[in-house]
Design an enzyme around this catalytic site. Structure first.
Site, PDB file in Angstrom:
ATOM      1  NE  ARG A  83      22.197  27.466  76.692  1.00 42.97           N
ATOM      2  CZ  ARG A  83      21.367  27.188  75.710  1.00 42.97           C
ATOM      3  NH1 ARG A  83      21.170  25.937  75.322  1.00 42.97           N
ATOM      4  NH2 ARG A  83      20.727  28.166  75.100  1.00 42.97           N
ATOM      5  CG  HIS A  84      21.644  30.595  80.572  1.00 42.23           C
ATOM      6  ND1 HIS A  84      20.405  30.366  80.024  1.00 42.23           N
ATOM      7  CD2 HIS A  84      22.431  30.990  79.549  1.00 42.23           C
ATOM      8  CE1 HIS A  84      20.429  30.625  78.736  1.00 42.23           C
ATOM      9  NE2 HIS A  84      21.664  30.999  78.413  1.00 42.23           N
ATOM     10  N   GLY A  85      19.938  28.247  82.999  1.00 40.17           N
ATOM     11  CA  GLY A  85      18.643  27.608  82.821  1.00 40.17           C
ATOM     12  C   GLY A  85      17.870  28.220  81.665  1.00 40.17           C
TER      13      GLY A  85
ATOM     14  N   GLY B 160      22.198  36.573  72.833  1.00 42.45           N
ATOM     15  CA  GLY B 160      23.509  37.201  72.795  1.00 42.45           C
ATOM     16  C   GLY B 160      23.767  37.996  74.058  1.00 42.45           C
TER      17      GLY B 160
ATOM     18  CG  ASN C 200      27.652  41.576  70.358  1.00 41.76           C
ATOM     19  OD1 ASN C 200      26.550  41.553  69.817  1.00 41.76           O
ATOM     20  ND2 ASN C 200      28.268  42.696  70.668  1.00 41.76           N
TER      21      ASN C 200
ATOM     22  CD  GLU D   3      25.905  32.642  73.713  1.00 40.70           C
ATOM     23  OE1 GLU D   3      27.117  32.381  73.530  1.00 40.70           O
ATOM     24  OE2 GLU D   3      25.029  31.764  73.719  1.00 40.70           O
TER      25      GLU D   3
END
Length: 194
Positions: A9-11, A23, A85, A83
């Site tokens: 997962r992104h930071g 989203g 929507n 992600e």
């Protein structure tokens, strides 16, 4: 064929810190998020990965670029890793959404085919993620994506009902490792972060 799959997962973003639904919208990594990603990249560099494939959304790409620098790999993008929507809920606080759209929100968390207003359902995202995983040509890839996408991906990989995704925590800059055992996936590491 993939033998080890690392989902990341992104930071943390500015909107994550404020509880805002992103989203397909975007928000920059926060200072904390940049620090998280630097530590995450160091961990991933030890896993002998052979590809970095990212959602094209800015927060995922910012995370993927740091991992690419630590691993000396190029980043490729895959739209299917976006992600969920959230449609009309994007840019709004989830607390406000729960309060102002209580009936629809309850239906959305119970019915896998109920979409967000002008957005996607859980099953829509599941179909995208199945397609994404089937497209991966590497044997030890890192997929940089998003919280809901990862929680739904675990249901794909472990052959669980899609709404089981609501029972999995997924922190920012968390690493999740799956290993192939014959025709099935085994969860080796979940939600490993700071």
């Amino acid at each position: 064929m993939i033998d080890t799959l690392i989902l990341v997962r992104h930071g943390e973003t500015v909107h994550n810190a404020s509880g805002i639904a992103q989203g397909w919208g975007d928000s920059a990594l926060s200072d904390r998020g940049e620090q998280q990603v630097a530590r995450l990249a160091e961990k991933i560099a030890k896993w002998n990965v052979d590809a970095i494939i990212s959602s094209p959304l800015g927060r995922a790409m910012a995370t993927a670029r740091v991992i690419a620098s630590a691993t000396n790999l190029e980043v490729t993008t895959l739209d299917e890793l976006r992600e969920m929507n959230y449609g009309g809920w994007e840019g709004r606080s989830f607390l406000d959404v729960r309060r102002e759209h209580a009936a629809l929100y309850e239906k959305w968390i119970e019915d896998a085919d109920c979409p967000c207003p002008n957005g996607e359902s859980h099953n829509d995202v599941r179909r995208r993620l199945i397609a994404a995983i089937e497209k991966i040509p590497a044997s030890r890839p890192v997929l940089v994506t998003h919280g809901t996408a990862i929680r739904i991906a675990v249901t794909v990989l472990l052959n669980l009902p899609v709404m089981a995704s609501r029972h999995f925590a997924q922190d920012n800059a968390a690493m999740n490792v799956f290993m192939r055992r014959g025709e099935r996936w085994v969860l080796k590491l979940w939600n490993a972060s700071e």
